[in-house]
Every structure is written in structure tokens, then in C-alpha cells.
Scaffold this active site. Structure first.
Site, mmCIF file in Angstrom:
data_model
loop_
_atom_site.group_PDB
_atom_site.id
_atom_site.type_symbol
_atom_site.label_atom_id
_atom_site.label_comp_id
_atom_site.label_asym_id
_atom_site.label_seq_id
_atom_site.Cartn_x
_atom_site.Cartn_y
_atom_site.Cartn_z
ATOM 1 N N GLU A 211 2.585 -0.007 10.561
ATOM 2 C CA GLU A 211 2.783 -0.271 9.123
ATOM 3 C C GLU A 211 2.337 -1.704 8.888
ATOM 4 O O GLU A 211 3.078 -2.643 9.173
ATOM 5 C CB GLU A 211 4.265 -0.091 8.753
ATOM 6 C CG GLU A 211 4.785 1.332 8.913
ATOM 7 C CD GLU A 211 4.342 2.269 7.785
ATOM 8 O OE1 GLU A 211 3.869 1.770 6.742
ATOM 9 O OE2 GLU A 211 4.461 3.482 7.964
ATOM 10 N N CYS A 245 5.205 -6.434 1.410
ATOM 11 C CA CYS A 245 3.909 -5.937 1.905
ATOM 12 C C CYS A 245 3.107 -5.237 0.826
ATOM 13 O O CYS A 245 1.889 -5.303 0.806
ATOM 14 C CB CYS A 245 4.118 -4.997 3.083
ATOM 15 S SG CYS A 245 5.208 -3.623 2.697
#
Ligand code: NAD
Length: 458
Positions: A211, A245
Site C-alpha cells: 500500500e 496517503c
């Protein structure tokens, strides 16, 4: 360190081999317990994140603990269905027979977390891994040190280390852990370190989910509802001090609406964080002096149109908007991961799309436009992890959708059923009867046998 990791892994391997975690009831009990111990220790968890970067209890709940609780509740509710062996058709070549798919846990999982949402990014994958019947070691980021201590204290006090354990540490400890043959690795962090993780995983052919991050654009078309766009962008960009993010990294704005959008953004910053964001309880600090200095260097002071104030002693950087930015500017050379919002203008959507496509595939993309044609164009032409039309961030909050990146922004996904599936190997098995066997599959090969095979396979 080496011996203690080895011992820990051996203990986890033994528990896994005992088949204890294969029992769905056992998993449900563990998930309920995890929920309980987190709830019982909310004060400790809140205090830790406040110490790390002044994150408020509201934000800790809405962006970390609340999301973990929902995920646990969903897993508890659905686990029996998710973990069921599924019967599927067998096809002509396997008649008479029964075909089944068995979701089986991989074994011992290592979850390596990032610091920006330390609870969510470490515990959420662990919930899916436990639900799927794995044992788990969590290695939180050393940058959010208080959160790391809090998780280690809570989890290691209440769980048998042979099932779920937190190992604290930084690069040295992670490097050592990675030498061990885990059955699955789940990593959240930068693309640069992601490559190190994948290299280490390849030594043991361990499957990985990565990720990662990158520069996620938000496109604001000429027809966008600017007030609402500004409200949502300001909320999503400056949440967690821009250290998210999937925050919009930069704006690609149609030149005809740029001035108006900047004014709306200015108003919304005041609306949400007040005239002095330093005293807003919703505005968190930069995680450490290294990141603070990195961010300050990215700001071209001649391009500031909003914000820019900063106090190094408090690691405070105000919500800052930079105008007239080009892809050559320093701020466009790396993922910002802080409260700086650059604006690049465009005249044609084709140019904007071309710019995004020339660069690594983003983790998220946002488009503000009500034109179905533009929406369709962007969605079909640009590859990105996930995103939203007329909003930012909120796709992450739907556990019916997988969350993950693509290309440079990652591989694999999780959340809800997708998380359970990620940590389950799908074992495919055919059960045969003993009263029939197709003679035509055996040599010696003849034309007649060949014709039958051709008929069956098409
Ligand atoms: P990072 O890569 O520096 O660190 C992440 C983890 O890797 C930490 O646990 C750290 O201890 C470990 N680590 C760091 N260097 C290592 C090395 N050389 N060897 C082994 N382990 C090492 O990332 P970060 O600064 O914590 O997080 C920021 C990045 O993460 C940004 O790029 C952001 O976009 C991305 N991110 C992605 C997601 C997502 O869900 N896709 C979520 C949050 C953050």
C-alpha cells in the site's frame, strides 16, 4: 533480537499448525476481544496520538478507531459466510465430480505499518488477517512512537504472542524481521521502501500487498461547483496536516475558474480551521523535524497565495496554497505529504490527462465536474488506485470497495471482504467419483479420441 524474533515466529507457526485459528468461532472470539481492549484503552490511544502530532480525539476516532471498529463488526457479522467453502460447476471435462473452493489462511502474517494513521494502517490489515485465520505480527512505524508504544502495550498485554503480537522498532528491526519466512507480508509506506520489502519477500517467495503513495491529483473542471469543491478539498487536503496517503497532492484547475477557486479555498480554510489554524484543534502538526524541514524546502515563497506561516519549535506549518506552479517546481518532484497545496492550471482536459498519464500511476484521483462526458473520459483514460467524483478521500470509507494502489502506488487491496480475501488462499479441489473415467484422455492417442477432446474443449 534475531533469536527473539525466531522464537516468536516459531510460536506463531506452532499455533497455526495446531489448526486452532482455522476455527471460525475462535476467530470471532479474538476479534471481539480486540474490539474490547481497544475500546477499554481509548484514552491511552488518544493521548498517544496527541503526543505524536497533536491529533484530536475526534480525528483519532473518525479516521482511525471508528474505522477499525466498523471493520471488526463487519468481519464478525460476515465471517461465517466469507469463510464458507464454495461449490462451483465442474465443467464437462470433470463430470461426474464436485468442485469446491476453500478459503484457507496463509499462516503467519507480518503487517508493517506507516506513521500517518498508525492505528488504522497497522490494525486494519491485522483484523482482516485474523478474520481469515492467520497469526499476525504487527510492526508499527517508529516515527509515531507514542502510538507504537500504546499499541504494543495494549495488544501485547491482552493477546497471546503466538497469535497476535506487536514488535516495535525501525529499519534495523524491520530488516531483521524480514529475513524470516513469513507466509504473507502486508506493507504500507513509501514506494522506495516498498521495493526493499518486495526484494526481501522474494527471498522466501512470500506474497506481498504493498500500500504505497505518490502524487494524487484533483482535477477541477470549468463546470465544477466551486464552493463545494473548495470545502471538500480543504477538508481532505488539510486533514491530518496533509499527511494522508490519498490526500489530493496538487490541483489541476481549469484556468477559467482558478481565481474563484483560490478565493473559495481561502474562505473554507477560515471556515474549517479559523483565522489562526495553529490554534485549531482539528489541525495536526508535522510528524518530526526532518519532515518539517523537507516541507519548508518545497515551498517557493514567491508562489504563496494562502498561508505559509510556520513555527519550527511546534512543527506547525499553516495550510499553504501555491499558485502558478508548474510540473518543474520542487513541490512537484515528490509526494508532498504535508499541508501544501500547489495549483497548476490547464486549458484543455486532454493536456491535464496527458500530464497525469506521463507520471507514475497515482494512488487516488479526484475529479470535480458534473459533465458525464468528462467523467467518463477521465475514468476510462487514466489508471489510478481509487478516487472520487466531486469529492476527496471518501472512497476509503466504503468497505464494499477494495482499497489499494496500482503500479507505483501499490499492489493488492484490502477493506471488508476484500481484506479477508487478500489473506486467504483460495484452494481449489475437485472431488471425483470412482464409477466413471474418460477413456479418451489416455494414450495411445487416436483420431477419435482427439475429436472427443476437441468437442469438449471447444
Ligand atoms: P516509510 O516507507 O518510510 O515507512 C513505513 C514502514 O516501513 C515503517 O514501519 C518503517 O519502520 C519501515 N521502514 C522504513 N524504512 C525501511 C527499510 N529501509 N527497511 C525496512 N523497513 C523500513 O513510509 P512512511 O514515511 O511511514 O509513510 C509515508 C508513505 O506511505 C507515503 O508515501 C504515503 O503515501 C504512504 N502511505 C500509503 C498508504 C496507503 O494506504 N496506500 C497509507 C499511508 C501512507
Amino acid at each position: 533480537m534475531e533469536n527473539s524474533y525466531q522464537e516468536l515466529l516459531q510460536k506463531q507457526a506452532l499455533v497455526f499448525a495446531s489448526n486452532q485459528t482455522k476455527n471460525v468461532e475462535f476467530r470471532i472470539v479474538q476479534l471481539k476481544k480486540l474490539m474490547l481492549v481497544l475500546k477499554d484503552n481509548e484514552n491511552l490511544l488518544n493521548e498517544a496520538l496527541y503526543k505524536d502530532f497533536k491529533k484530536s480525539a475526534f480525528d483519532t476516532y473518525s479516521t482511525e478507531l471508528g474505522i477499525i471498529y466498523s471493520e471488526i463488526k463487519l468481519a464478525i457479522r460476515k465471517l461465517k459466510t466469507w469463510s464458507k467453502t464454495k461449490k462451483v460447476g465442474s465443467g464437462l471435462s470433470n463430470l461426474p465430480g464436485t468442485s469446491i473452493i476453500i478459503p484457507e489462511p496463509y499462516g503467519n502474517v507480518l503487517v508493517i505499518g506507516a506513521w500517518n494513521y498508525p492505528y488504522q494502517l497497522s490494525i486494519l490489515p491485522a483484523v482482516s488477517a485474523l478474520a481469515a485465520g492467520n497469526t499476525v505480527i504487527i510492526k508499527p512505524s517508529e516515527l509515531s512512537l507514542n502510538a507504537s508504544h500504546a499499541m504494543a502495550h495494549i495488544i501485547n498485554t491482552h493477546f497471546d504472542s503466538a497469535l497476535l503480537h506487536v514488535v516495535e522498532g525501525g529499519v534495523e528491526e524491520t530488516t531483521e524481521l524480514l529475513k524470516h519466512p513469513f507466509d504473507y507480508l502486508f506493507y504500507t509506506g513509501s514506494p522506495l521502501v516498498g521495493k526493499i520489502i518486495m526484494r526481501a519477500a522474494s527471498e522466501n517467495l512470500t506474497p506481498v500487498v504493498l500500500e504505497l503513495g505518490g502524487k494524487s491529483p484533483a482535477i477541477i473542471e470549468a463546470d465544477a461547483k466551486l464552493k463545494m469543491a473548495a470545502k471538500r478539498i480543504v477538508w481532505g487536503k488539510f486533514l491530518n496536516g496533509g499527511q494522508t496517503c490519498i490526500a489530493p497532492d496538487y490541483l489541476l484547475v481549469h484556468e477559467s475558474v482558478k481565481e474563484k477557486l483560490v478565493e473559495e479555498i481561502r474562505k473554507q480554510i477560515v471556515e474549517i480551521h479559523g483565522t489562526n489554524p495553529a490554534s485549531s484543534e482539528a489541525f495536526v502538526r508535522i510528524i518530526n523535524p526532518r519532515h518539517f524541514k523537507r516541507l519548508i524546502k518545497l515551498i517557493d515563497i514567491t508562489k504563496i497565495v494562502i498561508g505559509g506561516d510556520n513555527h519550527e519549535e511546534d512543527l506547525y506549518l499553516a495550510p499553504t496554497v501555491l499558485d502558478n506552479v508548474s510540473y518543474e517546481d520542487a513541490v512537484m518532484q515528490e509526494e508532498i505529504f504535508g499541508p501544501i497545496l500547489p495549483i497548476i492550471t490547464y486549458q484543455s482536459i486532454d493536456w491535464a490527462i496527458e500530464q497525469i498519464k506521463k507520471r507514475p500511476k497515482p494512488l487516488a484521483l479526484y475529479l470535480f465536474s458534473n459533465s458525464k462526458k468528462i467523467q467518463q473520459k477521465v475514468l476510462s483514460e487514466v489508471s489510478f488506485g481509487g478516487g472520487a467524483i466531486n469529492d476527496v478521500l471518501m472512497h476509503i470509507a466504503n468497505d464494499k470497495m477494495p482499497f489499494g494502489g496500482v503500479g507505483n502506488s501499490g499492489m493488492g487491496h484490502y477493506h471488508g471482504k476484500f481484506g479477508f480475501d487478500t489473506f486467504s488462499h483460495l484452494k481449489s479441489v475437485i472431488k471425483k467419483t470412482n464409477w466413471f473415467e474418460p477413456w479418451f484422455k489416455y494414450p495411445p492417442y487416436t483420431n477419435d479420441k482427439f475429436k472427443i477432446i476437441q468437442k469438449i474443449l471447444g
